[in-house]
Structures are given as C-alpha cells and as structure tokens.
Write a protein that holds these residues in place. Structure first.
Motif, PDB file in Angstrom:
ATOM      1  N   LEU A  43      -5.700 -14.782  19.086  1.00  0.00           N
ATOM      2  CA  LEU A  43      -4.906 -13.671  19.599  1.00  0.00           C
ATOM      3  C   LEU A  43      -4.327 -14.114  20.940  1.00  0.00           C
ATOM      4  O   LEU A  43      -5.070 -14.362  21.890  1.00  0.00           O
ATOM      5  N   ILE A  44      -2.999 -14.252  20.988  1.00  0.00           N
ATOM      6  CA  ILE A  44      -2.301 -14.677  22.191  1.00  0.00           C
ATOM      7  C   ILE A  44      -1.917 -13.423  22.975  1.00  0.00           C
ATOM      8  O   ILE A  44      -1.319 -12.502  22.418  1.00  0.00           O
ATOM      9  N   ILE A  45      -2.259 -13.389  24.256  1.00  0.00           N
ATOM     10  CA  ILE A  45      -1.977 -12.222  25.098  1.00  0.00           C
ATOM     11  C   ILE A  45      -1.140 -12.657  26.290  1.00  0.00           C
ATOM     12  O   ILE A  45      -1.555 -13.532  27.059  1.00  0.00           O
ATOM     13  N   GLY A  46       0.032 -12.041  26.423  1.00  0.00           N
ATOM     14  CA  GLY A  46       0.889 -12.336  27.554  1.00  0.00           C
ATOM     15  C   GLY A  46       2.345 -12.342  27.156  1.00  0.00           C
ATOM     16  O   GLY A  46       2.698 -12.137  25.992  1.00  0.00           O
ATOM     17  N   ASN A  47       3.186 -12.562  28.142  1.00  0.00           N
ATOM     18  CA  ASN A  47       4.618 -12.532  27.918  1.00  0.00           C
ATOM     19  C   ASN A  47       5.244 -13.753  28.580  1.00  0.00           C
ATOM     20  O   ASN A  47       5.641 -13.706  29.738  1.00  0.00           O
ATOM     21  N   ASP A  48       5.286 -14.839  27.846  1.00  0.00           N
ATOM     22  CA  ASP A  48       5.923 -16.073  28.301  1.00  0.00           C
ATOM     23  C   ASP A  48       6.538 -16.703  27.055  1.00  0.00           C
ATOM     24  O   ASP A  48       5.848 -17.405  26.304  1.00  0.00           O
ATOM     25  N   PRO A  49       7.820 -16.420  26.798  1.00  0.00           N
ATOM     26  CA  PRO A  49       8.441 -16.865  25.548  1.00  0.00           C
ATOM     27  C   PRO A  49       8.333 -18.372  25.282  1.00  0.00           C
ATOM     28  O   PRO A  49       8.080 -18.775  24.150  1.00  0.00           O
TER      29      PRO A  49
ATOM     30  N   LEU B  51      -2.236 -16.618  13.810  1.00  0.00           N
ATOM     31  CA  LEU B  51      -1.896 -16.242  15.176  1.00  0.00           C
ATOM     32  C   LEU B  51      -1.360 -14.817  15.215  1.00  0.00           C
ATOM     33  O   LEU B  51      -0.571 -14.419  14.368  1.00  0.00           O
ATOM     34  N   ALA B  52      -1.829 -14.068  16.187  1.00  0.00           N
ATOM     35  CA  ALA B  52      -1.263 -12.753  16.490  1.00  0.00           C
ATOM     36  C   ALA B  52      -0.899 -12.792  17.964  1.00  0.00           C
ATOM     37  O   ALA B  52      -1.569 -13.453  18.760  1.00  0.00           O
ATOM     38  N   GLU B  53       0.182 -12.103  18.314  1.00  0.00           N
ATOM     39  CA  GLU B  53       0.635 -12.101  19.703  1.00  0.00           C
ATOM     40  C   GLU B  53       0.816 -10.679  20.199  1.00  0.00           C
ATOM     41  O   GLU B  53       1.311  -9.818  19.478  1.00  0.00           O
ATOM     42  N   ARG B  54       0.405 -10.453  21.438  1.00  0.00           N
ATOM     43  CA  ARG B  54       0.579  -9.159  22.094  1.00  0.00           C
ATOM     44  C   ARG B  54       1.027  -9.410  23.528  1.00  0.00           C
ATOM     45  O   ARG B  54       0.458 -10.255  24.215  1.00  0.00           O
ATOM     46  N   ALA B  55       2.006  -8.646  23.988  1.00  0.00           N
ATOM     47  CA  ALA B  55       2.466  -8.778  25.371  1.00  0.00           C
ATOM     48  C   ALA B  55       1.390  -8.294  26.331  1.00  0.00           C
ATOM     49  O   ALA B  55       1.188  -8.867  27.399  1.00  0.00           O
ATOM     50  N   LEU B  56       0.688  -7.227  25.935  1.00  0.00           N
ATOM     51  CA  LEU B  56      -0.397  -6.674  26.744  1.00  0.00           C
ATOM     52  C   LEU B  56      -1.682  -6.706  25.926  1.00  0.00           C
ATOM     53  O   LEU B  56      -1.647  -6.641  24.698  1.00  0.00           O
ATOM     54  N   ALA B  57      -2.802  -6.778  26.617  1.00  0.00           N
ATOM     55  CA  ALA B  57      -4.091  -6.820  25.928  1.00  0.00           C
ATOM     56  C   ALA B  57      -4.320  -5.521  25.164  1.00  0.00           C
ATOM     57  O   ALA B  57      -4.190  -4.430  25.739  1.00  0.00           O
TER      58      ALA B  57
ATOM     59  N   TRP C 281      -9.597  -7.011  14.154  1.00  0.00           N
ATOM     60  CA  TRP C 281      -8.917  -8.220  13.677  1.00  0.00           C
ATOM     61  C   TRP C 281      -9.863  -9.428  13.678  1.00  0.00           C
ATOM     62  O   TRP C 281      -9.668 -10.361  12.938  1.00  0.00           O
ATOM     63  N   GLN C 282     -10.873  -9.406  14.490  1.00  0.00           N
ATOM     64  CA  GLN C 282     -11.888 -10.456  14.609  1.00  0.00           C
ATOM     65  C   GLN C 282     -11.313 -11.842  14.891  1.00  0.00           C
ATOM     66  O   GLN C 282     -11.538 -12.786  14.145  1.00  0.00           O
ATOM     67  N   PRO C 283     -10.587 -11.976  16.009  1.00  0.00           N
ATOM     68  CA  PRO C 283     -10.079 -13.321  16.336  1.00  0.00           C
ATOM     69  C   PRO C 283     -11.233 -14.234  16.735  1.00  0.00           C
ATOM     70  O   PRO C 283     -12.275 -13.777  17.200  1.00  0.00           O
ATOM     71  N   ASP C 284     -11.014 -15.505  16.512  1.00  0.00           N
ATOM     72  CA  ASP C 284     -12.010 -16.497  16.917  1.00  0.00           C
ATOM     73  C   ASP C 284     -11.923 -16.748  18.414  1.00  0.00           C
ATOM     74  O   ASP C 284     -12.880 -17.236  19.011  1.00  0.00           O
ATOM     75  N   ALA C 285     -10.782 -16.435  19.005  1.00  0.00           N
ATOM     76  CA  ALA C 285     -10.614 -16.594  20.454  1.00  0.00           C
ATOM     77  C   ALA C 285      -9.405 -15.792  20.920  1.00  0.00           C
ATOM     78  O   ALA C 285      -8.471 -15.557  20.163  1.00  0.00           O
ATOM     79  N   LEU C 286      -9.469 -15.387  22.184  1.00  0.00           N
ATOM     80  CA  LEU C 286      -8.321 -14.793  22.865  1.00  0.00           C
ATOM     81  C   LEU C 286      -7.711 -15.887  23.720  1.00  0.00           C
ATOM     82  O   LEU C 286      -8.433 -16.654  24.365  1.00  0.00           O
ATOM     83  N   VAL C 287      -6.391 -15.971  23.726  1.00  0.00           N
ATOM     84  CA  VAL C 287      -5.696 -16.950  24.555  1.00  0.00           C
ATOM     85  C   VAL C 287      -4.757 -16.187  25.479  1.00  0.00           C
ATOM     86  O   VAL C 287      -3.776 -15.594  25.033  1.00  0.00           O
ATOM     87  N   PHE C 288      -5.087 -16.172  26.760  1.00  0.00           N
ATOM     88  CA  PHE C 288      -4.229 -15.538  27.757  1.00  0.00           C
ATOM     89  C   PHE C 288      -3.207 -16.563  28.236  1.00  0.00           C
ATOM     90  O   PHE C 288      -3.562 -17.706  28.532  1.00  0.00           O
ATOM     91  N   LEU C 289      -1.943 -16.141  28.311  1.00  0.00           N
ATOM     92  CA  LEU C 289      -0.871 -17.061  28.675  1.00  0.00           C
ATOM     93  C   LEU C 289      -0.842 -17.401  30.154  1.00  0.00           C
ATOM     94  O   LEU C 289      -0.164 -18.344  30.554  1.00  0.00           O
ATOM     95  N   SER C 290      -1.567 -16.629  30.969  1.00  0.00           N
ATOM     96  CA  SER C 290      -1.604 -16.936  32.403  1.00  0.00           C
ATOM     97  C   SER C 290      -2.855 -16.327  33.027  1.00  0.00           C
ATOM     98  O   SER C 290      -3.489 -15.439  32.454  1.00  0.00           O
ATOM     99  N   LEU C 291      -3.144 -16.798  34.205  1.00  0.00           N
ATOM    100  CA  LEU C 291      -4.261 -16.257  34.980  1.00  0.00           C
ATOM    101  C   LEU C 291      -4.016 -14.782  35.311  1.00  0.00           C
ATOM    102  O   LEU C 291      -4.946 -13.978  35.296  1.00  0.00           O
TER     103      LEU C 291
ATOM    104  N   HIS D 261      -2.427 -12.560  33.457  1.00  0.00           N
ATOM    105  CA  HIS D 261      -2.743 -11.765  32.269  1.00  0.00           C
ATOM    106  C   HIS D 261      -4.259 -11.620  32.105  1.00  0.00           C
ATOM    107  O   HIS D 261      -4.747 -10.546  31.743  1.00  0.00           O
ATOM    108  N   LEU D 262      -4.987 -12.689  32.367  1.00  0.00           N
ATOM    109  CA  LEU D 262      -6.448 -12.640  32.277  1.00  0.00           C
ATOM    110  C   LEU D 262      -7.007 -11.666  33.306  1.00  0.00           C
ATOM    111  O   LEU D 262      -7.866 -10.839  32.994  1.00  0.00           O
ATOM    112  N   GLN D 263      -6.502 -11.738  34.518  1.00  0.00           N
ATOM    113  CA  GLN D 263      -6.988 -10.864  35.583  1.00  0.00           C
ATOM    114  C   GLN D 263      -6.700  -9.392  35.267  1.00  0.00           C
ATOM    115  O   GLN D 263      -7.537  -8.524  35.502  1.00  0.00           O
TER     116      GLN D 263
END
Length: 120
Positions: A9-15, A32-38, A47-57, A59-61
């Motif tokens: 699951l990709i989280i963030g907004n960086d095209p 892969l699933a993508e969301r602009a916001l968490a 959805w049970q993703p194996d991992a969340l991938v934040f596109l930036s620090l 977005h993680l914060q």
C-alpha cells in the motif's frame, strides 16, 4: 503451490516516485494499491497489505496515529527518504527505508527484508 504476491500500500502524493514504484512493483510481481492520504486502520487491515510504503518522511509523520495502531498488527512500514533522514524515519516507526536515489536493487532488497514477516 505458488506463493501469493506481495501486497504493498503506497501512501503519499508524488507522481514521479509513484510511477517508479509502480514499475518496480510490476517487475517484482507485487500487487499495489495507492492512496494520497493514509486510510483508516480498518481499511488497511481489510486489504491486508504486506507493507505500507510512505512516499516521504512528511507522509509518515502525518500518519503517526495510524503507524502506532498498525504496529500491534506487525504491518511493516517502509518510507522513501534520504540517507540523512534515516534515523528520523526509524524514530517515526519505519521498519526500513527506501533510500534516494531509489534503485530496483534497493526496492528488491526491501521486499526481501519484509518477506519473512509476510503472512501471505
């Protein structure tokens, strides 16, 4: 028996970074699933993703409450960041960092690192 593909699951907004991660995921056979916001934790657990991938620090914060909630469910958290920000990323709950400049080898290594934790 064929192993299930890794679900990210990709989280963030960086095209540009999103495009790169989509290419790497396709090469790796990941779903892969993508969301602009968490999204809410319940939606992530469904959805049970194996991992969340934040596109930036950043977005993680912004998603700290979510990251804290998912820590109990052992969902790995990855973040795309610079080497200089790796310690901060770990403080914010990242299990691994996809360091800039992101290469396919780094992406594949991160997948390999989370694979043992994957229930799929």
């Amino acid at each position: 028996m064929t192993p299930s593909p890794v679900k990210l699951l990709i989280i963030g907004n960086d095209p540009l970074l999103s495009h790169l991660l989509r290419r790497y995921a396709e090469q790796s056979g990941c779903l892969l699933a993508e969301r602009a916001l968490a999204p809410e934790a319940a939606a992530i657990r469904q959805w049970q993703p194996d991992a969340l991938v934040f596109l930036s620090l950043d977005h993680l914060q912004a998603a700290q409450a979510l990251v804290d909630d998912l820590a109990a469910h052992e969902t790995p958290v990855l973040v795309c960041t610079a080497v200089a920000d790796e310690a901060r990323a770990r403080e914010l709950g990242a299990d691994a960092c996809l360091l800039h400049p992101l290469t396919f080898a780094h992406f594949a290594a991160a997948l390999a690192a989370i694979a043992p934790a994957s229930p799929h």
